[in-house]
Design a protein around this motif. Structure first.
Motif, PDB file in Angstrom:
ATOM      1  N   ALA A 117      38.837  39.116  44.921  1.00  0.00           N
ATOM      2  CA  ALA A 117      39.938  40.038  44.644  1.00  0.00           C
ATOM      3  C   ALA A 117      39.845  41.287  45.518  1.00  0.00           C
ATOM      4  O   ALA A 117      40.864  41.782  46.029  1.00  0.00           O
ATOM      5  CB  ALA A 117      39.930  40.425  43.165  1.00  0.00           C
ATOM      6  N   LEU A 118      38.633  41.803  45.711  1.00  0.00           N
ATOM      7  CA  LEU A 118      38.481  42.996  46.535  1.00  0.00           C
ATOM      8  C   LEU A 118      38.780  42.700  48.003  1.00  0.00           C
ATOM      9  O   LEU A 118      39.349  43.545  48.712  1.00  0.00           O
ATOM     10  CB  LEU A 118      37.071  43.571  46.382  1.00  0.00           C
ATOM     11  CG  LEU A 118      36.740  44.127  44.987  1.00  0.00           C
ATOM     12  CD1 LEU A 118      35.302  44.627  44.938  1.00  0.00           C
ATOM     13  CD2 LEU A 118      37.707  45.247  44.608  1.00  0.00           C
ATOM     14  N   LEU A 119      38.422  41.518  48.494  1.00  0.00           N
ATOM     15  CA  LEU A 119      38.761  41.151  49.872  1.00  0.00           C
ATOM     16  C   LEU A 119      40.273  41.054  50.050  1.00  0.00           C
ATOM     17  O   LEU A 119      40.822  41.491  51.074  1.00  0.00           O
ATOM     18  CB  LEU A 119      38.090  39.830  50.240  1.00  0.00           C
ATOM     19  CG  LEU A 119      36.563  39.874  50.407  1.00  0.00           C
ATOM     20  CD1 LEU A 119      36.019  38.478  50.667  1.00  0.00           C
ATOM     21  CD2 LEU A 119      36.186  40.810  51.561  1.00  0.00           C
ATOM     22  N   VAL A 120      40.957  40.475  49.055  1.00  0.00           N
ATOM     23  CA  VAL A 120      42.423  40.417  49.119  1.00  0.00           C
ATOM     24  C   VAL A 120      43.010  41.830  49.095  1.00  0.00           C
ATOM     25  O   VAL A 120      43.982  42.129  49.805  1.00  0.00           O
ATOM     26  CB  VAL A 120      42.973  39.563  47.957  1.00  0.00           C
ATOM     27  CG1 VAL A 120      44.496  39.641  47.919  1.00  0.00           C
ATOM     28  CG2 VAL A 120      42.524  38.116  48.095  1.00  0.00           C
ATOM     29  N   HIS A 121      42.418  42.701  48.267  1.00  0.00           N
ATOM     30  CA  HIS A 121      42.893  44.095  48.212  1.00  0.00           C
ATOM     31  C   HIS A 121      42.767  44.773  49.574  1.00  0.00           C
ATOM     32  O   HIS A 121      43.691  45.483  50.018  1.00  0.00           O
ATOM     33  CB  HIS A 121      42.094  44.868  47.173  1.00  0.00           C
ATOM     34  CG  HIS A 121      42.102  46.355  47.408  1.00  0.00           C
ATOM     35  ND1 HIS A 121      43.212  47.140  47.229  1.00  0.00           N
ATOM     36  CD2 HIS A 121      41.109  47.195  47.847  1.00  0.00           C
ATOM     37  CE1 HIS A 121      42.925  48.393  47.530  1.00  0.00           C
ATOM     38  NE2 HIS A 121      41.665  48.452  47.904  1.00  0.00           N
ATOM     39  N   VAL A 122      41.625  44.577  50.245  1.00  0.00           N
ATOM     40  CA  VAL A 122      41.434  45.191  51.559  1.00  0.00           C
ATOM     41  C   VAL A 122      42.488  44.689  52.537  1.00  0.00           C
ATOM     42  O   VAL A 122      43.105  45.470  53.285  1.00  0.00           O
ATOM     43  CB  VAL A 122      40.010  44.919  52.082  1.00  0.00           C
ATOM     44  CG1 VAL A 122      39.886  45.357  53.535  1.00  0.00           C
ATOM     45  CG2 VAL A 122      38.984  45.641  51.217  1.00  0.00           C
TER      46      VAL A 122
END
Length: 586
Positions: A117-122
């Protein structure tokens, strides 16, 4: 205290301090709050371990690591939940974090969910954010991803090498994670301290080269060992690794441009970049350099003149390219641009863009220089006016003032004596007449100091001829002076007439005082909207002239009206030449 506990406490302190610094900057307030809460929670978890509170440390540490810190990353550099993608990511992070805190067995699975999820956010924030947001995200992503990869990779290497005394990898991993909060502070407070694009490119290239090198080395070694049926000795292994090392540098050079393009996109279109720069470059060199850097995606740009940096933009880098700035045949300065990470020179398209905008930058630099020259000229004019006023005040106070005061007193005395002593009154009137004549002479001197009356009565040519007729050589004989004016002079401004007359008079005075000349020649003509005058004499000199008060005064008079002056001596005689702008006629 175990190494892992010490590393966790260190991470808590760094995270709390980082959140406080971000809060002080006034940006990313939600992220700052989550960092502070996360850091404090980590420290509380460490305290629970030290106090041996059963059942408390694990959920407290999971609360910090699985919920608060991921929320800090998700809210960085700004919290956005109104958009569908951002809202979904927020729900996923909160749900996965809460589930990890409540159910310990889901910790590993929810960890993968949080990372994804954090990679998608970035990715989403980089696509949607502005320039400042993307720069801050680049700093944050570089640190968190590097920290997440470094410790596991070190563990892989130690396991492959059979090293059993390697330090505690868990402690190392937790300690390295402190890079993330620090990078978040840099991304908000000082994002341009270094070129973060260059750091990202170097980090990705270095990681790729290391992985490729290790993979090839391990693969070849395993293949040879499998073919031989026994382990490879140390010497052949070292030789194999040394041979493979020769390919590291070429691989780095090859990957730099590829990685930079993959991560940050294609270079700007030259025509579009040149058009954008032409519209944005103004009179401020700093703003012009900002436009150049943004249009060409360069880490650094500066303008230099005479070895002095007049303006700069971005962070200085090691490798630069210098292009001269010319206006016609004159070189007014140079522009220095920093090369992008992985580049060993500017591309042909970038150089074309810089050649197109170089005249605009040169015009900007020339405008800046002309503005400074104009300011200095104004200051010189003001200083000259004030000096002239001070001279007039001194002359009036010290010369004409006492004379007129004496006239007033003498008038009163004559009135008192006119009946009782007519002879004494007559003597006073005679003295009064002399004092009045002296006052008139002083007034004429002051007026002539402002502007010679001969200029108004005879014009410039006639005034020069009149003055030349009064000159005598050092021996007392008249000095022949030829005044040549090939064609009638146009109407001149008062400043031009006065400056030209004073220069000619001072030059002829120098001929009389300092040379053994038997003849002098004065010529005046108009050329290129300037009055060009020359004063020559036949008094040869073996040594050059040493500039004194006279030459300095002539040069100052010429500069005050925007002209030029040269004065030098030769074996055939002296020469003073001046070019004075005609100026607006009156």
């Amino acid at each position: 205290m175990t190494p892992v506990l010490a590393a966790t406490a260190f991470l808590g302190v760094v995270t709390t301090a980082s959140g406080w610094f971000i809060r002080q900057s006034g940006r990313s307030l939600w992220s700052a709050a989550c960092l502070v809460l996360g850091g404090v929670t980590l420290l509380l978890g460490c305290a629970a371990v030290v106090l041996d509170l059963d059942g408390v440390p694990s959920p407290v540490l999971r609360l910090a690591g699985c919920l608060l810190l991921p929320l800090a990353v998700l809210a960085y550099p700004r919290l956005s939940w109104r958009e569908p993608v951002a809202f979904v990511l927020l729900v996923v992070v909160v749900g996965a974090g809460a589930l990890s805190v409540a159910w310990e067995d889901s910790f590993e699975l929810m960890g993968f969910v949080l990372v994804g999820a954090l990679l998608v956010h970035v990715w989403w924030a980089l696509e949607q954010g502005d320039v400042e947001d993307r720069r801050a995200l680049t700093w944050s992503s570089l640190a968190w991803i590097s920290a997440g990869i470094a410790a596991p990779f070190a563990g892989f290497l130690s396991e492959s090498a059979g090293v059993t005394t390697f330090p505690d990898l868990g402690a190392a991993f937790v300690a390295v994670m402190a890079l993330g909060p620090v990078a978040m502070v840099v991304g908000v407070v000082r994002p341009e301290v270094v070129d973060v694009r260059g750091l990202v490119t170097r980090a990705v290239v270095a990681a790729t080269v290391v992985v490729a090198y290790v993979a090839v080395a391990v693969g070849l070694t395993s293949a040879v060992e499998a073919a031989r049926g026994r382990p490879l000795e140390a010497t052949p292994t070292i030789v194999l690794c040394a041979v493979l090392a020769f390919g590291v540098r070429p691989l780095q050079v090859l990957l730099r441009g590829v990685v930079d393009q993959l991560l940050f996109g294609d270079r700007p279109d030259p025509l579009a970049a040149a058009t954008s720069l032409a519209d944005r470059i103004g009179d401020d060199p700093a703003l012009a350099l900002d436009a150049v850097r943004e249009a060409l995606v360069l880490p650094y740009a500066s303008i230099r003149s005479g070895g002095e940096v007049l303006a700069s933009s971005g962070t200085a880098v090691t490798h630069t390219r210098v292009l001269p700035l010319r206006l016609g045949d004159d070189e007014v300065g140079e522009v220095v641009v920093g090369l992008r990470a992985g580049d060993f020179g500017l591309s042909a398209a970038d150089e074309d863009v810089l050649r197109i905008v170089a005249p605009l930058l040169a015009q900007t630099l020339r405008a800046r220089q002309m503005s400074r020259d104009l300011q200095r000229s104004r200051e010189a004019v003001v200083a000259a006016v004030e000096e002239e006023r001070r001279r007039l005040r001194r002359d009036l106070h010290d010369g004409l003032g006492p004379t007129l005061s004496g006239v007033a007193f003498a008038t009163d005395a004559a009135r008192n004596q006119v009946r009782s002593d007519p002879d004494k009154a007559d003597a006073l009137l005679v003295q009064l007449r002399a004092d009045t004549a002296e006052a008139i002479t002083e007034i004429r001197r002051l007026v002539e100091g402002l502007r010679p009356p001969a200029l108004d009565e005879l014009g410039l040519e006639g005034a020069i001829r009149q003055h030349a007729a009064t000159l005598h050589s050092a021996a007392g004989t008249p000095l022949p002076v030829t005044v040549r004016v090939p064609e009638p002079l146009p109407a001149l401004s008062a400043a031009t007439e006065v400056a030209a007359y004073r220069i000619v008079v001072e030059a002829l005075t120098n001929v009389v005082r300092h040379s053994a000349a038997s003849h002098a020649d004065v010529s005046l003509h108009v050329e290129d909207h300037s009055l060009v005058l020359a004063v020559r004499d036949d008094g040869g000199s073996a040594n050059g002239w040493t500039p004194g008060v006279g030459i300095t005064s002539m040069r100052e008079r010429s500069l005050q009206v925007g002209g030029t002056l040269t004065a030098y001596a030769t074996g055939d005689g002296g020469l003073v030449e001046a070019a004075i702008p005609l100026g607006p006629s009156e």
